[in-house]
Each structure stands twice: as C-alpha cells, then as structure tokens.
Scaffold this active site. Structure first.
Site, PDB file in Angstrom:
ATOM      1  N   SER A 241      18.458  30.130  14.645  1.00 25.27           N
ATOM      2  CA  SER A 241      19.504  31.160  14.652  1.00 25.27           C
ATOM      3  C   SER A 241      20.890  30.540  14.852  1.00 25.27           C
ATOM      4  O   SER A 241      21.838  30.871  14.115  1.00 25.27           O
ATOM      5  CB  SER A 241      19.224  32.225  15.714  1.00 25.27           C
ATOM      6  OG  SER A 241      18.981  31.641  16.968  1.00 25.27           O
ATOM      7  N   HIS A 271      10.289  31.795  15.688  1.00 26.51           N
ATOM      8  CA  HIS A 271      11.524  31.797  16.487  1.00 26.51           C
ATOM      9  C   HIS A 271      11.532  33.072  17.330  1.00 26.51           C
ATOM     10  O   HIS A 271      10.622  33.284  18.114  1.00 26.51           O
ATOM     11  CB  HIS A 271      12.709  31.661  15.528  1.00 26.51           C
ATOM     12  CG  HIS A 271      14.032  31.360  16.160  1.00 26.51           C
ATOM     13  ND1 HIS A 271      14.174  30.880  17.435  1.00 26.51           N
ATOM     14  CD2 HIS A 271      15.305  31.473  15.673  1.00 26.51           C
ATOM     15  CE1 HIS A 271      15.462  30.714  17.708  1.00 26.51           C
ATOM     16  NE2 HIS A 271      16.168  31.081  16.655  1.00 26.51           N
ATOM     17  N   HIS A 318       7.487  24.326  22.161  1.00 27.90           N
ATOM     18  CA  HIS A 318       8.923  24.341  21.831  1.00 27.90           C
ATOM     19  C   HIS A 318       9.272  23.097  21.032  1.00 27.90           C
ATOM     20  O   HIS A 318       8.668  22.042  21.227  1.00 27.90           O
ATOM     21  CB  HIS A 318       9.775  24.392  23.106  1.00 27.90           C
ATOM     22  CG  HIS A 318      11.151  24.868  22.846  1.00 27.90           C
ATOM     23  ND1 HIS A 318      12.166  24.016  22.497  1.00 27.90           N
ATOM     24  CD2 HIS A 318      11.682  26.110  22.832  1.00 27.90           C
ATOM     25  CE1 HIS A 318      13.267  24.725  22.301  1.00 27.90           C
ATOM     26  NE2 HIS A 318      13.000  25.995  22.495  1.00 27.90           N
ATOM     27  N   ARG A 327      14.076  29.654  31.337  1.00 22.96           N
ATOM     28  CA  ARG A 327      14.283  31.078  30.998  1.00 22.96           C
ATOM     29  C   ARG A 327      13.001  31.857  31.285  1.00 22.96           C
ATOM     30  O   ARG A 327      13.024  33.016  31.681  1.00 22.96           O
ATOM     31  CB  ARG A 327      14.690  31.229  29.531  1.00 22.96           C
ATOM     32  CG  ARG A 327      15.972  30.470  29.181  1.00 22.96           C
ATOM     33  CD  ARG A 327      16.238  30.460  27.703  1.00 22.96           C
ATOM     34  NE  ARG A 327      15.177  29.812  26.945  1.00 22.96           N
ATOM     35  CZ  ARG A 327      15.105  29.790  25.623  1.00 22.96           C
ATOM     36  NH1 ARG A 327      16.053  30.385  24.901  1.00 22.96           N
ATOM     37  NH2 ARG A 327      14.119  29.173  25.005  1.00 22.96           N
ATOM     38  N   ASP A 373       9.801  33.425  25.367  1.00 20.96           N
ATOM     39  CA  ASP A 373       9.172  34.598  24.761  1.00 20.96           C
ATOM     40  C   ASP A 373       7.870  35.002  25.440  1.00 20.96           C
ATOM     41  O   ASP A 373       7.361  36.101  25.213  1.00 20.96           O
ATOM     42  CB  ASP A 373       8.908  34.337  23.270  1.00 20.96           C
ATOM     43  CG  ASP A 373      10.196  34.174  22.508  1.00 20.96           C
ATOM     44  OD1 ASP A 373      11.153  34.913  22.810  1.00 20.96           O
ATOM     45  OD2 ASP A 373      10.274  33.309  21.623  1.00 20.96           O
TER      46      ASP A 373
HETATM   47  C1  COA Z   1       8.002  26.756  18.897  1.00 22.18           C
HETATM   48  C2  COA Z   1       7.246  25.987  17.800  1.00 22.18           C
HETATM   49  C3  COA Z   1       7.542  26.671  16.466  1.00 22.18           C
HETATM   50  C4  COA Z   1       7.764  24.551  17.767  1.00 22.18           C
HETATM   51  O1  COA Z   1       7.233  23.938  16.642  1.00 22.18           O
HETATM   52  P1  COA Z   1       7.158  22.363  16.503  1.00 22.18           P
HETATM   53  O2  COA Z   1       8.458  21.754  16.887  1.00 22.18           O
HETATM   54  O3  COA Z   1       6.639  22.073  15.143  1.00 22.18           O
HETATM   55  O4  COA Z   1       6.096  22.005  17.646  1.00 22.18           O
HETATM   56  P2  COA Z   1       5.179  20.710  17.758  1.00 22.18           P
HETATM   57  O5  COA Z   1       5.882  19.505  17.234  1.00 22.18           O
HETATM   58  O6  COA Z   1       4.676  20.687  19.147  1.00 22.18           O
HETATM   59  O7  COA Z   1       3.985  21.070  16.743  1.00 22.18           O
HETATM   60  C5  COA Z   1       2.965  20.142  16.495  1.00 22.18           C
HETATM   61  C6  COA Z   1       1.701  20.901  16.137  1.00 22.18           C
HETATM   62  O8  COA Z   1       1.288  21.691  17.266  1.00 22.18           O
HETATM   63  C7  COA Z   1       1.125  23.025  16.885  1.00 22.18           C
HETATM   64  N1  COA Z   1       1.567  23.923  17.954  1.00 22.18           N
HETATM   65  C8  COA Z   1       2.774  23.949  18.544  1.00 22.18           C
HETATM   66  N2  COA Z   1       2.836  24.988  19.407  1.00 22.18           N
HETATM   67  C9  COA Z   1       1.636  25.612  19.345  1.00 22.18           C
HETATM   68  C10 COA Z   1       1.105  26.768  19.964  1.00 22.18           C
HETATM   69  N3  COA Z   1       1.830  27.523  20.810  1.00 22.18           N
HETATM   70  N4  COA Z   1      -0.148  27.134  19.662  1.00 22.18           N
HETATM   71  C11 COA Z   1      -0.881  26.397  18.792  1.00 22.18           C
HETATM   72  N5  COA Z   1      -0.433  25.321  18.159  1.00 22.18           N
HETATM   73  C12 COA Z   1       0.818  24.930  18.425  1.00 22.18           C
HETATM   74  C13 COA Z   1       2.067  23.182  15.709  1.00 22.18           C
HETATM   75  O9  COA Z   1       1.724  24.322  14.913  1.00 22.18           O
HETATM   76  C14 COA Z   1       1.875  21.885  14.978  1.00 22.18           C
HETATM   77  O10 COA Z   1       0.677  21.962  14.258  1.00 22.18           O
HETATM   78  P3  COA Z   1       0.499  21.200  12.831  1.00 22.18           P
HETATM   79  O11 COA Z   1       0.627  19.744  13.158  1.00 22.18           O
HETATM   80  O12 COA Z   1      -0.858  21.616  12.390  1.00 22.18           O
HETATM   81  O13 COA Z   1       1.595  21.703  11.953  1.00 22.18           O
HETATM   82  C15 COA Z   1       5.728  25.982  18.104  1.00 22.18           C
HETATM   83  O14 COA Z   1       5.506  25.461  19.392  1.00 22.18           O
HETATM   84  C16 COA Z   1       5.090  27.366  17.997  1.00 22.18           C
HETATM   85  O15 COA Z   1       4.702  27.765  16.891  1.00 22.18           O
HETATM   86  N6  COA Z   1       4.983  28.133  19.132  1.00 22.18           N
HETATM   87  C17 COA Z   1       4.496  29.454  19.077  1.00 22.18           C
HETATM   88  C18 COA Z   1       5.590  30.392  18.626  1.00 22.18           C
HETATM   89  C19 COA Z   1       6.677  30.556  19.665  1.00 22.18           C
HETATM   90  O16 COA Z   1       6.402  30.751  20.841  1.00 22.18           O
HETATM   91  N7  COA Z   1       7.947  30.495  19.236  1.00 22.18           N
HETATM   92  C20 COA Z   1       9.084  30.715  20.100  1.00 22.18           C
HETATM   93  C21 COA Z   1       9.809  29.441  20.385  1.00 22.18           C
HETATM   94  S1  COA Z   1      11.130  29.696  21.539  1.00 22.18           S
END
Ligand code: COA
Length: 443
Positions: A241, A271, A318, A327, A373
């Site tokens: 964002s 997000h 994250h 937070r 979240d």
């Molecule tokens: C926030 C988020 C998008 C960050 O993504 P990112 O920077 O790619 O995170 P990572 O580097 O730790 O991801 C590595 C792997 O772990 C997985 N992973 C990360 N968080 C995860 C979670 N909460 N549950 C399951 N798997 C997760 C990713 O999908 C990724 O899988 P892949 O290698 O098969 O693509 C991710 O943690 C997520 O999807 N969280 C859940 C959604 C969420 O809470 N979003 C709000 C963020 S403020």
C-alpha cells in the site's frame, strides 16, 4: 499565536531540503545496496531503494514512527479528556513534523479536520449506485477516486504551480481527504450492513470519537478507533500500500488518485485483507467446533489442515518482521484489559500459542509470529462490527494517514518519477553465466 501545523511543517521542509540536495549532488554515486537474482525475481525483497523519514521497520523490533516505538507514541501524544488512546490528529502532526504536539497544537489539527469533513453529495450518489453485494474496499476506493475533481493540486498545477510549492497544494488535498475518510467509511458501513440507517457526525468530536459516533458504538470504541488508526498508519515505504501510494503520486497524480490506488493494493489477501481472512478462518473453526473452544491438539489439527491444503495461516508471517509484531502486542494488551472473556479472543489467543511452533515445523515461513492482522478483527468483532469484509476499510483509513504524510514530503523534497529498470529472463541467465534453459535441454 501558536504556529499552525502547516507553518511548522514549512520550516521543517526548509531545513530538510539542503540535506537531500547535498546527498544527491555530492554523494549520488555512493553504492547503497546490491541486487541479487533472487531479489529481482522475488518481489524486490529487502532492496534498499526507497527513502522515508516518517517510519522505519526494524525486523526484530518492529515499527518506529519518527524514531519512536508505538508505546512511546501512545504515551507521548496528547489524549482527549476521558480517553486512554491519543488523538489520531496528533499522530498526523507527529508523522509530518517529527515533533509531539501539545494540547493546543493538536486542537488546531482537530479543528482543521473537523472543518473539512463535509463530503460532496456526488460521492454519496456514487456509493449509493453500488450493488449491496460489492466489497466495501471497491466502494471505498471508488468514493475516494470520485473526489479527485476537488483536487487543489490539480487546479493549481493547471494554472502553473512552481515545483517548490507542490507540497502546499498536496497538503491541502491530504487534509481534505483524511478528514472525509471516516465519513465515507461509516456511510459505506451503514449502506451495506445497516440498511442505510445513518448516524450523522458530530463536529465537536475528534476523529476517533466521531467515527465511533457514526458507527453507533459506545465507549471504548472511540479508543478502539484511535488505536486502530494509529497503529495501522505507517509501516515504512516498501509494503504494497505504501509503495503504491508513493509510486502513483510520483507521476504527480493527485492525492485522491494515489490513495485510491493504494487502497486497491491494501485490498489483497496477502496484505490488508488478511484481517478479514483471520476472522473468516476463526469462524470456520468455531462452526466446526459448535462454538466450543478447541483443545490445543484440536486447534493444531485445524492449522495443519489449512497448511496441508496449500493455504496460508492468515495473520501470521511477515515480509520484513522476524518477531511478534508490536502492533499485535498492543492490541492483545487492549483485549486482555477490555475483552478477556470474549470467545473469539480466546480462539485467537490459542492460535498465538499453537501456530508459531507449527509454522517452524512446516519450515517455509521466515517469520512464524503473528502480525497486526491476527488481532485487529477480534476487537472489532467484540464491539459489534461483525461484517468482517469491512475490516480492511478501517485499515485503509489508518494507512491513508501515513501515506498522505509521505506524499506531502515526497513533493516537498522533489522526489522524481519512480522508474526502476526491468530485465528479461535471457539477460538474467546471461548474468548468472548459464545457458538458456531451452538450449541446455537441446544439448
Ligand atoms: C505476509 C506474507 C505475505 C509475507 O510473505 P513472504 O515475504 O513471501 O514470506 P516468507 O518469505 O516467509 O514466505 C516463504 C514461504 O512461507 C510461506 N508462508 C509465509 N507465511 C505463511 C503463513 N502465515 N502460513 C503458511 N505459509 C506461510 C509463504 O507462502 C512462502 O511459501 P512458498 O515458498 O511456497 O511461496 C506471508 O507471511 C503470508 O502470506 N501471511 C499470511 C497473510 C497475512 O497475514 N498477511 C498480512 C501481512 S501484515
């Protein structure tokens, strides 16, 4: 007579401009970072290529606004009489200037916002024309876009505006928009979930209290709103964002175009939408459990089922943070104080215990800890906002405050049009010193 926020900001800008100019002119060639193929393919993760003084996200410690932790921000900002949480308007002052305002300074900003709250009729007409099955984020984004015809920046730009004055017109647009966002959001809420029944705003109330009033929710929902808007306001510049807002504004699109775009980025499930996903996920578990609190083993099974079906656990993980999000902690503390016996809070708290070790065992997520979240929707639910599609709109009001502050500073410091360079896969293979995949297969 005390200086206004705009005057204080103007002085800060005059002091800051030579710093940026000197860095650019005399040190422009100094290397800041290098870029790997993993980063090029992997969403530019971690590349140091943006600058903001408004907030900084430390992977271990979490966010600081203008150098202050969230606890320090909440402690140091003035609070309305009878409130435990500070004025949101005071936070805007802090983000813009780096200074904590006193009561008088914050009151000036409260009055400024209050003066600018009235939303033109045509915006309500646009909102009314949406089907009630629309997602509130789509309506929110469109309503903001509709306001673009009000832009002071556009009017002055067309008339011939000097570059050094861009920020002033942008400041006016930002205040005009921020003051209206709670009104627009509450109107959308009432249209979608309360059959259009509308509670009018009260010009004597600050942003948080007025939002609670328009939502028709008793105290301490005014504090809930203040806390919510404050902790969601900024998370440095690289998240979807914030980056979208900055990127769109860099083409000199006005605040309305920029904030509408950033709202669209926030509406993605990876997000801002994750807060509604958390509640949806918890509700599913509650339905399966007939509203009984699962045992630790049962909850572990739900989490594994989600992971094994290839889905993420919303509210955990994250892109930058590597510890529990402060937070999240602040909201948990609030919940422990105000809603310790709430069934959904108990569910969420059980998740806090169960998910991190499972994600560690699962071995993919770099950060197994909860983010903002995981907790925000739980509080909203407790106070009666159960239409969880709406939660990201609340996030959007908060996030707009930080992005507007950033865009004002972008303009003040003359940051240029953003334009990174892309390469082709062929080029990457060449850089890596490998043959093209197709050629390798042939040989
Ligand atoms: C926030 C988020 C998008 C960050 O993504 P990112 O920077 O790619 O995170 P990572 O580097 O730790 O991801 C590595 C792997 O772990 C997985 N992973 C990360 N968080 C995860 C979670 N909460 N549950 C399951 N798997 C997760 C990713 O999908 C990724 O899988 P892949 O290698 O098969 O693509 C991710 O943690 C997520 O999807 N969280 C859940 C959604 C969420 O809470 N979003 C709000 C963020 S403020």
């Amino acid at each position: 007579m005390k200086k206004t926020l705009k005057q204080t900001l103007s002085e800060k800008i005059d002091k800051q401009r030579p710093r940026t100019k000197k860095l650019l002119k005399e040190y422009g060639d100094v290397v800041v970072d290098q870029v790997t193929i993993a980063q090029v393919i992997g969403g530019m993760r971690g590349i140091k290529s943006l600058v903001t003084d408004i907030s900084y996200l430390d992977p271990e410690e979490g966010i600081r606004y203008r150098g202050y932790t969230l606890e320090e921000v909440i402690e140091g900002l003035p609070k309305p009489k009878g409130g435990d949480m500070p004025y949101v308007e005071g936070l805007f002052y802090l983000l813009l200037t780096g200074d904590f305002p006193n009561q008088e300074e914050v009151q000036q900003v409260v009055d400024e916002f209050s003066k600018r709250r009235i939303v033109p009729r045509f915006v309500y007409d646009v909102i009314d024309s949406f089907p009630t099955s629309s997602h509130p984020m789509a309506i929110f984004s469109t309503a903001i876009l509709t306001l673009n015809r009000e832009s002071v920046f556009n009017r002055q730009y067309q008339a011939g505006l000097s570059k050094k004055d861009y920020w002033e017109a942008t400041y006016e647009d930002a205040l005009n928009l921020l003051a209206k966002l709670p009104e627009i959001a509450a109107y959308i809420y009432n249209k979608l979930y309360r059959k259009g029944e509308r509670i009018l705003s009260d010009p004597n109330l600050d942003m948080g209290a007025n939002f609670a009033q328009m939502m028709g929710i008793e105290k301490p929902y005014d504090d809930v709103s203040r806390l919510h808007f404050i902790i969601h306001s900024d998370h440095e510049s690289g998240n979807v964002s914030a980056h979208t807002g900055h990127l769109v504004a860099s083409s000199l699109s006005d605040i309305y175009l920029s904030i509408s775009a950033m709202i669209n980025g926030l509406a993605g499930p990876l997000h801002g939408l994750a807060n509604q996903e958390v509640l949806r996920w918890l509700q599913e578990v509650m339905n399966k459990m007939d509203n009984k609190l699962p045992s630790t083993e049962e909850m572990e099974q739900f989490v594994w089922n989600t992971l094994n079906s290839g889905q993420v656990i919303p509210g955990f993980g994250h892109a930058v943070l590597r510890k529990t999000d402060p937070r999240y902690k602040l909201q948990r503390e609030f919940s422990q104080k105000h809603l310790p016996d709430d069934p959904i809070f108990k569910y969420a708290d059980l998740l806090y215990k169960v998910v991190p070790p499972i994600l560690q065992k699962h071995g993919k997520a770099k950060n197994p800890w909860p983010n903002v979240d995981a907790q925000s929707g739980v509080i909203q639910w407790h106070y009666g906002v159960k239409d969880y599609d709406f939660y990201t709109v609340l996030f959007g009001i908060g996030r707009s405050i930080g992005i507007c502050a950033n865009i004002i500073w972008d303009r003040a410091l003359g940051y240029p049009l953003e334009r990174p360079k892309s390469v082709t896969t062929d080029m990457l293979e060449k850089i890596a010193g490998i043959k093209k995949m197709a050629e390798a297969e042939e040989n």
